[in-house]
Design a protein around this motif. Sequence first.
Motif, PDB file in Angstrom:
ATOM      1  N   ALA A  35     -14.279  -1.639 -15.097  1.00  0.00           N
ATOM      2  CA  ALA A  35     -14.088  -2.754 -14.164  1.00  0.00           C
ATOM      3  C   ALA A  35     -12.604  -3.019 -13.935  1.00  0.00           C
ATOM      4  CB  ALA A  35     -14.772  -4.013 -14.698  1.00  0.00           C
ATOM      5  N   TYR A  36     -11.813  -2.987 -14.998  1.00  0.00           N
ATOM      6  CA  TYR A  36     -10.371  -3.215 -14.832  1.00  0.00           C
ATOM      7  C   TYR A  36      -9.698  -2.061 -14.093  1.00  0.00           C
ATOM      8  CZ  TYR A  36     -10.751  -7.364 -17.621  1.00  0.00           C
ATOM      9  OH  TYR A  36     -11.096  -8.606 -18.073  1.00  0.00           O
ATOM     10  N   VAL A  37     -10.138  -0.839 -14.317  1.00  0.00           N
ATOM     11  CA  VAL A  37      -9.604   0.302 -13.562  1.00  0.00           C
ATOM     12  C   VAL A  37      -9.953   0.154 -12.086  1.00  0.00           C
ATOM     13  CG1 VAL A  37      -9.856   2.795 -13.208  1.00  0.00           C
ATOM     14  CG2 VAL A  37      -9.555   1.890 -15.512  1.00  0.00           C
ATOM     15  N   TYR A  38     -11.195  -0.249 -11.809  1.00  0.00           N
ATOM     16  CA  TYR A  38     -11.632  -0.451 -10.420  1.00  0.00           C
ATOM     17  C   TYR A  38     -10.761  -1.491  -9.724  1.00  0.00           C
ATOM     18  CZ  TYR A  38     -14.518  -2.181  -6.587  1.00  0.00           C
ATOM     19  OH  TYR A  38     -14.963  -2.593  -5.371  1.00  0.00           O
ATOM     20  N   TRP A  39     -10.567  -2.641 -10.380  1.00  0.00           N
ATOM     21  CA  TRP A  39      -9.765  -3.688  -9.753  1.00  0.00           C
ATOM     22  C   TRP A  39      -8.301  -3.287  -9.647  1.00  0.00           C
ATOM     23  CZ3 TRP A  39     -11.444  -7.187  -6.702  1.00  0.00           C
ATOM     24  CH2 TRP A  39     -12.763  -7.593  -6.802  1.00  0.00           C
ATOM     25  N   GLY A  40      -7.798  -2.512 -10.601  1.00  0.00           N
ATOM     26  CA  GLY A  40      -6.432  -2.020 -10.492  1.00  0.00           C
ATOM     27  C   GLY A  40      -6.255  -1.071  -9.314  1.00  0.00           C
ATOM     28  N   LEU A  41      -7.215  -0.158  -9.146  1.00  0.00           N
ATOM     29  CA  LEU A  41      -7.153   0.763  -8.004  1.00  0.00           C
ATOM     30  C   LEU A  41      -7.302   0.025  -6.675  1.00  0.00           C
ATOM     31  CD1 LEU A  41      -9.184   3.804  -9.344  1.00  0.00           C
ATOM     32  CD2 LEU A  41      -6.727   3.674  -8.911  1.00  0.00           C
ATOM     33  N   ARG A  42      -8.165  -0.981  -6.638  1.00  0.00           N
ATOM     34  CA  ARG A  42      -8.311  -1.772  -5.398  1.00  0.00           C
ATOM     35  C   ARG A  42      -7.026  -2.494  -5.049  1.00  0.00           C
ATOM     36  NH1 ARG A  42     -13.596  -4.433  -3.124  1.00  0.00           N
ATOM     37  NH2 ARG A  42     -12.009  -5.413  -1.867  1.00  0.00           N
ATOM     38  N   LEU A  43      -6.364  -3.069  -6.058  1.00  0.00           N
ATOM     39  CA  LEU A  43      -5.096  -3.754  -5.817  1.00  0.00           C
ATOM     40  C   LEU A  43      -4.032  -2.762  -5.359  1.00  0.00           C
ATOM     41  CD1 LEU A  43      -3.369  -6.326  -5.997  1.00  0.00           C
ATOM     42  CD2 LEU A  43      -2.893  -5.708  -8.372  1.00  0.00           C
ATOM     43  N   PHE A  44      -3.969  -1.607  -6.000  1.00  0.00           N
ATOM     44  CA  PHE A  44      -2.996  -0.581  -5.612  1.00  0.00           C
ATOM     45  C   PHE A  44      -3.238  -0.118  -4.175  1.00  0.00           C
ATOM     46  CE2 PHE A  44      -1.789   3.931  -5.362  1.00  0.00           C
ATOM     47  CZ  PHE A  44      -0.427   3.809  -5.596  1.00  0.00           C
ATOM     48  N   ASN A  45      -4.493   0.164  -3.829  1.00  0.00           N
ATOM     49  CA  ASN A  45      -4.815   0.600  -2.462  1.00  0.00           C
ATOM     50  C   ASN A  45      -4.552  -0.500  -1.443  1.00  0.00           C
ATOM     51  OD1 ASN A  45      -5.549   3.159  -3.280  1.00  0.00           O
ATOM     52  ND2 ASN A  45      -7.708   2.623  -3.493  1.00  0.00           N
ATOM     53  N   HIS A  46      -4.791  -1.742  -1.815  1.00  0.00           N
ATOM     54  CA  HIS A  46      -4.533  -2.853  -0.899  1.00  0.00           C
ATOM     55  C   HIS A  46      -3.035  -3.003  -0.634  1.00  0.00           C
ATOM     56  CE1 HIS A  46      -5.159  -6.640   1.148  1.00  0.00           C
ATOM     57  NE2 HIS A  46      -4.252  -7.202   0.360  1.00  0.00           N
ATOM     58  N   LEU A  47      -2.227  -2.842  -1.671  1.00  0.00           N
ATOM     59  CA  LEU A  47      -0.774  -2.955  -1.490  1.00  0.00           C
ATOM     60  C   LEU A  47      -0.202  -1.759  -0.738  1.00  0.00           C
ATOM     61  CD1 LEU A  47       0.245  -4.325  -5.005  1.00  0.00           C
ATOM     62  CD2 LEU A  47       0.055  -5.597  -2.859  1.00  0.00           C
ATOM     63  N   LYS A  48      -0.801  -0.607  -0.873  1.00  0.00           N
ATOM     64  CA  LYS A  48      -0.320   0.612  -0.229  1.00  0.00           C
ATOM     65  C   LYS A  48      -0.766   0.720   1.226  1.00  0.00           C
ATOM     66  CE  LYS A  48      -2.125   4.653  -0.867  1.00  0.00           C
ATOM     67  NZ  LYS A  48      -2.614   5.913  -1.376  1.00  0.00           N
ATOM     68  N   ALA A  49      -1.893   0.129   1.574  1.00  0.00           N
ATOM     69  CA  ALA A  49      -2.475   0.288   2.911  1.00  0.00           C
ATOM     70  C   ALA A  49      -1.640  -0.433   3.960  1.00  0.00           C
ATOM     71  CB  ALA A  49      -3.895  -0.247   2.927  1.00  0.00           C
ATOM     72  N   SER A  50      -1.746   0.079   5.201  1.00  0.00           N
ATOM     73  CA  SER A  50      -1.032  -0.565   6.306  1.00  0.00           C
ATOM     74  C   SER A  50      -1.808  -1.803   6.750  1.00  0.00           C
ATOM     75  CB  SER A  50      -0.881   0.413   7.466  1.00  0.00           C
ATOM     76  OG  SER A  50      -2.148   0.762   7.961  1.00  0.00           O
ATOM     77  N   PRO A  51      -1.117  -2.865   7.193  1.00  0.00           N
ATOM     78  CA  PRO A  51      -1.800  -4.113   7.535  1.00  0.00           C
ATOM     79  C   PRO A  51      -2.576  -4.053   8.848  1.00  0.00           C
ATOM     80  CG  PRO A  51       0.559  -4.340   7.865  1.00  0.00           C
ATOM     81  CD  PRO A  51       0.334  -3.001   7.254  1.00  0.00           C
ATOM     82  N   MET A  52      -2.337  -3.117   9.741  1.00  0.00           N
ATOM     83  CA  MET A  52      -2.957  -3.084  11.056  1.00  0.00           C
ATOM     84  C   MET A  52      -4.163  -2.144  11.107  1.00  0.00           C
ATOM     85  SD  MET A  52      -1.211  -5.265  12.617  1.00  0.00           S
ATOM     86  CE  MET A  52      -1.569  -5.069  14.329  1.00  0.00           C
ATOM     87  N   ARG A  53      -4.800  -1.905  10.006  1.00  0.00           N
ATOM     88  CA  ARG A  53      -5.916  -0.961   9.967  1.00  0.00           C
ATOM     89  C   ARG A  53      -7.222  -1.674  10.338  1.00  0.00           C
ATOM     90  NH1 ARG A  53      -8.262   1.039   4.558  1.00  0.00           N
ATOM     91  NH2 ARG A  53     -10.020   2.165   5.323  1.00  0.00           N
TER      92      ARG A  53
END
Length: 168
Positions: A35-53
């Motif tokens: 669960a913590y790995v999942y939330w860490g990856l989600r946070l990482f992907n959210h910070l890396k993703a472009s805002p206009m997607r």
Amino acid sequence: LSSMWGEAGTWLGWSQMLLIRLTLIWPLKAIAPAAYVYWGLRLFNHLKASPMRQEQRPKGLVPMMKLTFRHALRETLRVWMASEAIFFIFYRCKRAQLQGQVANPPLLTRPLEVLGRVLKTIEDIQAGGKLAEPQCGDWTPRTMSPSTSAQDLQAMLHPQVHESNVEE
């Protein structure tokens, strides 16, 4: 049933315990870290993703159903992992709190009085067990007859109360 399990220290017992650990114990222990790995990856992907997607809506019923299923699966996984992560934090805090407490036996101010109440309770319980016996007071099939009076019936219906406040 006991013959299907291997004795401790034998190859069969060792392999059965390994199988139990691989299929039951270790997967359950891995849920909170996952669960913590999942939330860490989600946070990482959210910070890396472009805002206009923005996602395009598919055309047709089958692609729309696939998109709906994927979205439902993703949301179910998100809620499950969130609840696992929150419960793990709650568990660790509560465990630390309970492990810090020392169990103290209750202080008996009047031990003889407590003993008397315990013995009285035992007597009441034993007297209550007599209620479950099939005999109900003085009633037997022979006591009931067409000439039985209403007063006799009332006496049979109202049991006598003894000292222990238990009906018989």
